[in-house]
Scaffold this active site. Structure first.
Site, mmCIF file in Angstrom:
data_model
loop_
_atom_site.group_PDB
_atom_site.id
_atom_site.type_symbol
_atom_site.label_atom_id
_atom_site.label_comp_id
_atom_site.label_asym_id
_atom_site.label_seq_id
_atom_site.Cartn_x
_atom_site.Cartn_y
_atom_site.Cartn_z
ATOM 1 N N GLU A 45 48.520 -55.703 73.990
ATOM 2 C CA GLU A 45 48.740 -55.626 75.435
ATOM 3 C C GLU A 45 47.768 -54.714 76.170
ATOM 4 O OE1 GLU A 45 53.457 -56.163 75.764
ATOM 5 O OE2 GLU A 45 52.662 -55.475 73.876
ATOM 6 N N ASN B 240 41.795 -54.708 61.593
ATOM 7 C CA ASN B 240 40.840 -55.816 61.535
ATOM 8 C C ASN B 240 40.073 -55.869 62.858
ATOM 9 O OD1 ASN B 240 39.447 -58.226 61.464
ATOM 10 N ND2 ASN B 240 41.162 -59.421 60.639
#
Lengths: 764, 322
Positions: free
Chosen positions: A729, A655
């Site tokens: 991250e 996405n």
């Protein structure tokens, strides 16, 4: 718990969502489409329920009492005044509370953040440690009573210094190859510098919160956790009850950044109070407690020695990394996370060691190890480029690795070179003039800096169940949780892709430990972990449906060979019929209704990458490149980050909209890491002295630069069939060193100890 | 937070007769009550008093009701046009949400952000407990003051608004049991000396009713420059409010006040004296800044503020005379 777009969603959907849903008359291609998060409307309308939002009848409120010394022994604890406060139900402390068990050490399925349970002994290991718990009818009463608990301490001077050297303890070799010291000594060009990062507090906006409710010998936690399954397992051990008697519910998280991976002492305290009082108990950790009691990124101090040939080929790389830890836990930040494989270098040693401090236990914070490690390494690489008079991008390209030299494995998918080249082109790096202070715009000095980035790619075990129901809906369940980044939507996308159903007919139920066990939300592995399990469960449920369609008398498809049937656009049809036509086949729910079935279900599983023979011999990482521009006004010592270009190689992006959002957020966090964030401990008593959101500076919207995010989107099929890695991250990795290098380029001041402050730059 | 009684006054006389602590926007007082730093027994809500107007005075000055919200004052057309330094200072302070609540009178009484003042677990705070000592002096003191400090207190005055009002030579109008009086803003704030618990010239029970600003000086330029670590929502490391008038390349009139560095909004008289009649050049601005900071006494962590304040003032003077 369910997130369904049914009902509220259509009215409150954003334009883009509505557009996506409209386009999803065909759900073909929903994977990789920039769809709005399906839980967005619940959040923007304030109806998403976070842990602290659970208000139950007859609920009591707990407030911990914190130590006001950083080291010492409790001499006496006087709770008489607190007990006399109206509404107080109990004041628990070491003298009167039932003993808590410890969680089993090193149980990977029942990890705790701070292994010492609250009140276990009379020692104070850090400022703010809980010494008592007040429970009252109201939060106000409990707060007032907590303020009048009188503790006396035999106080000692705590050790909270940010300086970790000189360190005389034992070093642990993390990675080694070749003969690094000899190679460094002989190198033509060298950098030998020490870099430091401060204690940083996670500070998700949602406070840690626990609502504990006992019903007989069963307990339910409404909890702000990044791992409902782990939390259940750990609480069972600590409270001494069977695992099946514990349920943990986390419908939504206001993020955690790692601070909520594992339980903290307050979680069990709330449960003990609830068990004692036989009432629901809510305990919300205050913002000030967030700075002392629920983890932080530890202080690091890292010496880097890099040697290179005169033409810029690395010959030696040595990292000696210290990080502080608490006196009750040994937390290893792992600063060498990315050092061993990022560049090609024949001689390398990474060593680490821990230094005890009177602070609460540290905990993984977004990109643990790699983020502070890369600040140091990429800063050192920039210094090397300066010493070599070589372009810093060129230096990285020249030392790009083709195999993981720390273990000899092939990379599953590595495109660092393209990240660097694409970033360079998008940023306009070629126009950079290397001399300090040589670039200007609108009367301001410009500084341009860059850094490489990396983060591991993982997949862990996951189970899910998919139901196709006679009400025309598909449902998926998994005991994982959405930290706020879009995992609900990832589940919905896979189910939409498989069934062809629009989001309105898909329910995603996450955040309940009684569901099939899913992953912790950490390490950027959630998406890669859940994708294959959801796909398998969906395929299984569809296969079951098609078999029923073929074998159920009275349906248009009765008697067909199930192998010739398909489910498309929510309809069951023959493969020979054009998919998507209204006339093709029948709605899937019609099959179930005809068969007089409520629904069909199937389970899906994915295993850990470490047990996958196809994957375990590969080195799997994401890569990235960060390019930063700063504006510097030396006359008033004002520095602002004006522009960041970030290029991320994280496999296939499921996405791109939610993904880019994560990267942008990480870049803003990186601005804070570079210039603002530091938890400051008062050296006299160990108190985090800036423990609030006014004094602990994080980047505000006004500090956010213009951010350009690019995903390379190369699928990594070794990790899963969708080729997706993680993105939580990597966006933070490399931002701080890119900014620090840009600051050097603008000012000539090399700041090796974060954050970069005005007082550092005034040396320019 | 301690229990307190609460009443709402409709007139100034009623408010001053009730004998409690006045609460306007509450952005400082309630914050400190939650920390038990402020423990009023009685709160008198003054937000219903008719003191929320900004009015032009017949003599050309401006009268600002004590209840005018920071955001309303910042966007007041007269303030924007004629007292730009005040508008800029207000908009550089706090956050939009806080500015929407904070009042003019309340902001004048805003208390320091010193972390040791704000945490009652430190018993040694001369502001809270006179004679108990100062925890800040030997503590984390990066944000502390460098001007006007004493052996007993180094807490920084936090306001931006009051710095601008100091440069504008505002007058604070108060009313109490003994009637009404006016206090020049330069006399309003007290240096900590040996009594850091006494922060201003208000007598017990006196209520700030309004602030007046003198007629704006024709031909003058005004600038507020605030330097800080991040771009928004932070107290000043150093700020400068300047009102200056030049002609023929010389400084004819100048008022300078500094924020973020003093124990009170810091009027830089020495700088003004050094500048009047002098050429409006960088060299003279720097000399004025040197004069203003001559008495600075930095702590272990805030030595940079001395130079930062000089640069801030120099730049603000340059902008105001350009």
């Amino acid at each position: 718990m369910t997130v369904s777009t049914t009902g509220t969603a259509p009215e409150t959907m954003t334009g883009a969502t509505a557009e996506a849903a409209g386009a999803a008359a065909s759900q073909h291609g929903i994977i990789g489409r920039p769809v709005a998060r399906i839980d967005g409307p619940l959040k923007t309308t304030g109806t998403a329920e976070y842990a602290g939002d659970f208000h139950l009848p007859w609920m009591a409120f707990a407030v911990p009492v914190q130590a006001t010394v950083g080291k010492g022994t409790i001499r006496s604890l006087d709770v008489t005044a607190a007990e006399a406060v109206p509404g107080v139900l109990a004041v628990l402390h070491r003298g009167n509370m039932e003993r808590l068990y410890r969680a089993v050490p090193n149980d990977p399925n029942a990890t705790v953040s701070e292994t010492r349970p609250a009140f276990e002994d009379d020692r104070i290991y850090y400022w703010g440690q809980y010494v008592a718990l007040v429970v009252a009818e109201s939060l106000e009463q409990a707060t007032a009573a907590a303020a009048v608990v009188k503790a006396e301490y035999a106080a000692e001077t705590p050790e909270v210094s940010r300086e970790l050297e000189p360190f005389a303890g034992k070093w642990n070799t993390v990675s080694t190859r070749g003969t690094v010291d000899a190679a460094f000594a002989a190198a033509a060009v060298k950098v030998d510098q020490t870099y430091g990062t401060p204690a940083e507090t996670h500070n998700p906006i949602e406070l840690h919160a626990t609502v504990a409710v006992w019903d007989g010998d069963r307990v339910t936690f409404y909890e702000s956790t990044q791992g409902v399954v782990n939390h259940r397992n750990a609480m069972a051990q600590i409270l001494g009850v069977p695992r099946e008697n514990v349920t943990v519910v986390t419908k939504f998280l206001g993020s955690g950044f790692g601070g909520k991976l594992f339980p903290w002492p307050h979680c069990a305290l709330a449960a003990v109070a609830s068990r004692k009082l036989q009432r629901p108990v809510k305990l919300v950790v205050t913002r000030t407690m967030m700075f002392s009691n629920v983890g932080h990124r530890p202080v690091t101090e890292q010496r880097f020695r890099i040697g290179a040939s005169a033409d810029g080929k690395l010959v030696a790389l040595r990292q000696d990394a210290l990080n502080h830890t608490s006196l009750v836990d040994s937390f290893d930040e792992g600063c060498g996370e990315a050092t061993g494989y990022l560049y090609s270098v024949p001689n390398l040693t990474v060593a680490s060691a821990l230094v005890g401090r009177n602070v609460g236990s540290p905990m993984a914070m977004r990109g643990p190890g790699a983020v502070p490690g890369l600040f140091a390494m990429e800063s050192a690489m920039d210094e090397l480029a300066v010493a070599l008079k070589m372009d810093p991008v060129e230096l990285r390209l020249k030392n790009d690795a083709t195999v993981d030299e720390s273990n000899g494995r092939k990379f599953s998918s590595r495109h660092l070179r393209e990240c660097l080249e694409t970033g360079s082109a998008k940023f306009g790096w070629k126009q950079r003039t290397p001399q300090v202070g040589s670039m200007r715009r609108d009367g301001k000095v410009l500084g341009w800096g860059m850094a490489a980035a990396s983060w591991g790619a993982y997949r862990f075990a996951c189970a899910t169940t998919v139901d196709l129901n006679a009400d025309g809906k598909a449902r998926v369940r998994c005991a994982t949780q959405d930290v706020g980044t879009g995992l609900y939507t990832i589940f919905a996308q896979v189910l939409a892709e498989k069934t062809g159903l629009p989001f309105e007919r898909i329910e995603v139920l996450l955040g309940d430990s009684s569901m099939p066990e899913g992953p912790l939300s950490g390490g950027s592995w959630s998406t890669a972990t859940v994708l294959p399990a959801v796909a398998e469960a969906a395929d299984g449920a569809i296969a079951s449906l098609l078999s029923i369609a073929a074998s159920t008398p009275g349906t248009p498809l009765a008697g067909a060979d199930a192998k010739t049937l398909r489910m498309t656009e929510g309809r069951v049809h023959r493969a020979t019929e054009s998919a998507g036509l209204p006339s093709a086949g029948v709605p899937f729910e019609a099959v179930l209704q005809a068969a007089r079935l409520n629904g069909v279900s199937a389970d899906g599983r994915s295993g850990s990458v470490f047990e996958d023979p196809k994957a375990r011999d590969l080195s799997m990482h994401s890569f990235g490149a960060q390019f930063a521009e700063v504006e510097w006004e030396p006359e008033i010592a004002r520095l602002r980050v004006s522009r960041v270009v970030t290029v991320i190689d994280a496999g296939r992006i499921i996405n791109p909209r939610a993904g880019a959002n994560q990267i942008r957020g990480a870049v803003v966090m990186g601005v804070g890491m570079a210039l603002l964030e530091e938890t400051v401990y008062d050296r006299r008593n160990g108190q985090p002295i800036n423990g609030n959101l006014a004094d602990y500076l994080m980047a505000t919207s006004a500090d956010a630069p213009e951010i350009d995010v690019t995903f390379l989107d190369y699928p990594d099929f070794a990790l899963n069939s969708y080729g997706a890695r993680g993105i939580g991250e990597i966006g933070l990795a490399g931002v701080a060193p890119a900014i620090a290098s840009a600051v050097y380029h603008a000012t000539g001041v090399r700041v090796r100890k974060l954050p970069i402050r005005i007082e550092d730059l005034m040396q320019a | 937070m301690q229990s307190f009684s609460f009443s709402k006054a409709q007139t100034v006389d009623e408010a001053t007769g009730l004998g409690g602590r006045y609460i306007g926007g509450g952005t400082t007082l309630v914050d400190l009550m939650k920390l038990d730093v402020e423990t009023p027994k009685t709160l008198v809500d003054v937000t219903g008093l008719p003191l929320a107007a900004v009015e032009k005075l017949p003599d050309g000055g401006l009268r600002i009701g004590a209840l005018v919200r920071n955001s309303d004052l910042a966007f007041d057309p007269t303030v924007k046009a004629e007292y730009a330094v005040l508008s800029e200072a207000l908009l550089s302070g706090a956050s939009a949400q806080l500015r929407n609540m904070a009042t003019t009178g309340g902001n004048l009484l805003q208390r320091t952000r010193c972390p040791y003042f704000r945490d009652t677990s430190y018993t040694n705070c001369n502001k809270r407990n006179p004679g108990s000592g100062c925890a800040a002096m030997d503590g984390h003191n990066r944000m502390m003051a460098i001007l006007g400090t004493s052996e007993d207190c180094i807490a920084t005055h936090p306001s931006d608004m009051a710095v601008a009002m100091t440069a504008l030579e505002a007058t604070v109008h108060v009313q109490g049991a003994k009637g009404k009086r006016e206090i020049a803003i330069g006399e309003f704030y007290k240096l900590p000396g040996t009594t850091p618990n006494v922060e201003n010239a208000l007598e017990p029970g006196e209520l700030i009713t309004h602030v007046t600003l003198p007629t704006p000086r024709r031909g003058s330029k005004q600038v507020y420059l605030k330097l800080r670590d991040r771009a928004s929502y932070e107290f000043a490391l150093a700020s400068a409010a300047v009102v200056a008038e030049t002609s023929g390349g010389h400084v004819r009139y100048v008022r300078v006040a500094l924020g973020g560095v003093g124990t009170r909004p810091w009027r830089a008289h020495e700088a003004e004296a050094a500048l009047v009649g002098k050429p409006a050049t960088a060299e003279h601005f720097r000399a004025a800044a040197e004069a203003a900071l001559k008495g600075a006494k930095p702590q272990t962590e805030n030595g940079f503020k001395v130079e930062l304040a000089k640069r801030c003032m120099t730049r603000a003077l340059t902008m105001a005379t350009a």
